[in-house]
Scaffold this active site. Structure first.
Site, PDB file in Angstrom:
ATOM      1  N   CYS A 157       0.831  -1.209   0.000  1.00  0.00           N
ATOM      2  CA  CYS A 157       0.000   0.000   0.000  1.00  0.00           C
ATOM      3  C   CYS A 157       0.861   1.253   0.000  1.00  0.00           C
ATOM      4  CB  CYS A 157      -0.958   0.014   1.189  1.00  0.00           C
ATOM      5  SG  CYS A 157      -0.131   0.301   2.770  1.00  0.00           S
ATOM      6  N   CYS A 175       2.097   2.377   3.405  1.00  0.00           N
ATOM      7  CA  CYS A 175       3.238   1.578   3.848  1.00  0.00           C
ATOM      8  C   CYS A 175       4.509   2.034   3.136  1.00  0.00           C
ATOM      9  CB  CYS A 175       2.994   0.098   3.560  1.00  0.00           C
ATOM     10  SG  CYS A 175       1.538  -0.561   4.381  1.00  0.00           S
ATOM     11  N   ASP A 226       1.638  10.504 -39.977  1.00  0.00           N
ATOM     12  CA  ASP A 226       2.664  10.694 -40.998  1.00  0.00           C
ATOM     13  C   ASP A 226       2.391   9.640 -42.082  1.00  0.00           C
ATOM     14  OD1 ASP A 226       5.106  11.475 -42.259  1.00  0.00           O
ATOM     15  OD2 ASP A 226       6.051   9.709 -41.385  1.00  0.00           O
TER      16      ASP A 226
END
Length: 691
Positions: free
Chosen positions: A14, A17, A393
């Protein structure tokens, strides 16, 4: 001078953490700087520090650390992982407490002692972290859970307190699983990197570490082995599976002078390869680096969610306090509303909300990389979903960039001598049109020419058997009226004319066109069908550009443009409010690619320029990857919105249960865990390929 080391992490689940882990490392004596890439689970530390010290800094979340050049060890099964032992013991005690409560009652001292023991063993790390953060007035999820569990124990709800501890552990495990699963794509790329190679030393071959190879070394690659390094084949022939780099499943034939890439699989023959890149410069190494950097760059939605989460947790704590305080002032049962308030705290854990965006972004970027599509960051992934205009292009993007002769018109019948003259004049001219003409001639040989000359911007000429022949543009010839009329009659729309003859007489005319990519028509059709405006912006002449534009059903064609004209055109569309993407080859299109909202590059497997210039690169040089990326972006945006909806919706429903007094700690933790589970599973849907 401080040394910088790179490490890979396991168990980082997490963002809270991660922030705590960084602070702990910064507190280690001898550490100068710390840079943590949460998405890629990659850590850069400058200073004097050991792996043991780093693991001690991450002990609160059981984070494992290894040097970046060390491959990950085989995963330890859940039941063998010692980190899960407290949870296992707490689960056994909880089940024992349930059995005891059925036999001797919930209020029995034995029952309460068993549940309290389960809480202490299963939640001691949670309590330690929660109390530390509480004293620092940092109200994270550990603080919320600690207050809720201790409060439950104080009002005698020890069974529910134990259940909260267990369900919170399961929720954390789910979050960790989600992040590890989403990182599997990048980890699978890392695992492709070979560690050793067979290097030629004199007349023998010896096994050496890949990182010790130098440019110019020669390595042998046996059948069934991975290519250890980028290089050029100098001997042998084989089929090489390049799926790891380009995503294409069909093996590519490799022989002398062909390039091979690290991490690809040599399937059949033996190859000798001269090294052209060091191990940290290979295509695979660049891919890994770019994907990891992409995962560290937060998408706009993620930045919003992170900012929202900062206000979300204090708001939840305020709501919980109001639930506890206000109803008792009007005669409500204090113990009941204290319980309700504690349940609100549990509901308020921001886990599901915080993980809702990064797990989706990391999963999408990693999934795309495995398919040969490099996305440089979450912002580019999101932007691709908002595109309403795409500028192509022409050469090398919509076309193959390989001109071919589509027709030859002879004014007089060509003799073999004249074919040989054409072959000789064009063989060494070095122009793409010359190569097309040479390839169109069969059974020709070089003849001796005198006064051979390349005339800039016109063509080439030379004398054969006392006659001066020339080949090139019409302005290179003094065309008589008769030949001029014939030339006007045989004009081919969209083709370039190359004339052959003497100064005064035309003998033959070659019509040359750049061939379309096989997938171009289908890609443009699909984009038009989705309501995306398609443009062609090219330096080629108007007739050729218009012909190709009509064939492809391009919405608008802009021709005869210089690079600065392309850049201005992109800016003009942006000023009109368009979300415009540019797709090119990454060389002369660099200014326009950089200016566009999203820059796509073709030819990733062939050019480093493409990788460096664009926001998104197609490694297998396949234009059909363009609609795939747009669909992936839209899917990711939808999943992120769904995740945020799940995370907030379930919590809102749970909080509203306070009004009739139905909210319990069980419901609260199930709402939090359910939101995390939904967000996790929903994000992992991005691993499925939808073409």
């Amino acid at each position: 001078m401080s040394k910088e080391e790179t490490y890979r992490l396991e168990g980082l689940s997490c963002t809270n953490c991660a922030a705590k882990f960084v602070k702990n490392i910064e507190a280690i004596p001898g550490v100068d700087t710390v840079d943590l890439n949460f998405g890629a689970a990659k850590l850069n530390v400058t200073g004097d520090v050991t792996v043991e010290q780093l693991e001690a800094a991450g002990k609160f979340d059981h984070i494992k650390v290894r040097p970046a050049n060390v491959k990950r060890t085989k995963k330890v099964p859940f039941y063998k992982n010692k980190a899960h032992l407290p949870f296992a013991i707490a689960l056994i005690l909880f089940l024992a407490g349930l059995i005891t409560s059925f036999n001797v009652g919930e209020d029995s001292l034995y029952t309460k002692v068993i549940f309290i023991t389960a809480i202490a063993i299963g939640g001691y790390t949670l309590f330690i972290e929660g109390m530390k953060q509480l004293f620092k007035l940092n109200f994270d999820m550990n603080v919320l859970m600690t207050i809720a569990i201790i409060g439950a124990m104080l009002i005698g709800e020890v069974q529910e307190g134990a259940m909260v501890v267990l369900l919170f552990a399961i929720s954390e495990a789910l979050e960790g699983y989600a992040m590890e699963k989403s990182r599997d794509s990048i980890q699978s790329l890392i695992d492709l990197t070979p560690e050793v190679a067979l290097k030629r030393i004199g007349n023998e071959y010896a096994e050496v570490a890949v990182e010790d190879l130098s440019i110019g070394d020669v390595v042998r690659i046996l059948p069934g082995k991975k290519v250890p390094i980028d290089g050029v084949v100098i001997n042998g022939q084989s089929n090489v599976n390049q799926a790891s780099i380009t995503g294409e499943s069909i093996p590519v034939s490799k022989s002398k002078a062909d390039e091979v890439y690290s991490g690809t699989l040599n399937e059949s023959g033996q190859l000798e390869v001269r090294v052209t890149k060091r191990s940290h410069e290979t295509k695979l190494a660049k891919m890994i680096h770019l994907v990891e950097e992409a995962q560290s760059e937060k998408a706009p939605t993620q930045k919003f969610v992170d900012k929202f989460a900062k206000y979300y947790t204090p708001l939840i704590m305020l709501i919980a306090l109001l639930v506890i305080v206000i109803p008792p002032l009007f005669g409500g049962d204090f113990k009941h509303y204290l319980y309700q308030g504690l349940s609100v705290l549990v509901v308020g854990c921001p886990c599901a909300l915080v993980v809702s965006t990064p797990v989706a972004i990391v999963t999408a970027i990693g999934s795309a990389a495995r398919r040969g599509i490099l996305i440089k960051g979450g912002i580019h992934l999101e932007n691709a979903g908002h595109i309403d205009t795409i500028a192509f292009d022409k050469t090398g993007t919509l076309t193959k960039g390989e001109p071919v002769v589509v027709e030859r018109v002879d004014f007089t019948e060509l003799t073999q001598d004249e074919k040989n003259v054409i072959y000789t004049l064009e063989k060494d001219a070095g122009h793409p049109l010359s190569k097309a003409i040479v390839n169109s001639l069969t059974d020709c040989e070089t003849v001796k020419l005198t006064d051979y000359e390349v005339v800039t911007a016109k063509g080439v000429q030379g004398i054969y058997k006392d006659k001066k022949y020339r080949i090139g543009q019409q302005k290179f010839f003094n065309v008589n009226d008769s030949d001029a009329q014939k030339l006007a009659e045989i004009n081919r729309n969209g083709a370039t004319k190359v004339l052959f003859g003497t100064q005064a007489r035309i003998i033959a005319v070659f019509f040359i066109q750049d061939t379309l990519r096989d997938e171009s028509i289908d890609v443009v059709r699909r984009l038009n069908k989705e309501g995306i405006e398609t443009l062609m912006i090219t330096g080629d002449n108007k007739a050729v550009a218009d012909a190709i534009g009509n064939t492809l059903s391009i919405t608008r064609v802009h021709s005869e443009l210089l690079p600065e004209d392309k850049l201005k055109l992109i800016k003009d569309y942006q000023q009109k409010g368009s979300h415009i993407a540019m797709i090119g080859d990454g060389v002369n299109d660099a200014p326009a690619l950089a200016q566009a909202d999203v820059g796509f590059s073709m030819g990733g497997a062939a050019t480093d320029t493409a990788i460096e210039t664009a926001d998104i690169t197609f490694m297998k040089d396949d234009l059909s990857d363009l609609p795939k990326v747009i669909r992936l972006s839209k899917r990711t945006l939808n999943i992120i919105k769904q995740n945020i909806g799940f995370a907030l919706g379930l919590k809102l429903i749970a909080i509203l249960l306070v009004i009739p007094g139905w909210l319990t700690l069980w419901i609260a933790i199930f709402a939090d865990m359910g939101a995390t589970l939904l967000v996790t599973l929903n994000s992992l849907r991005l691993l499925r390929h939808k073409e």
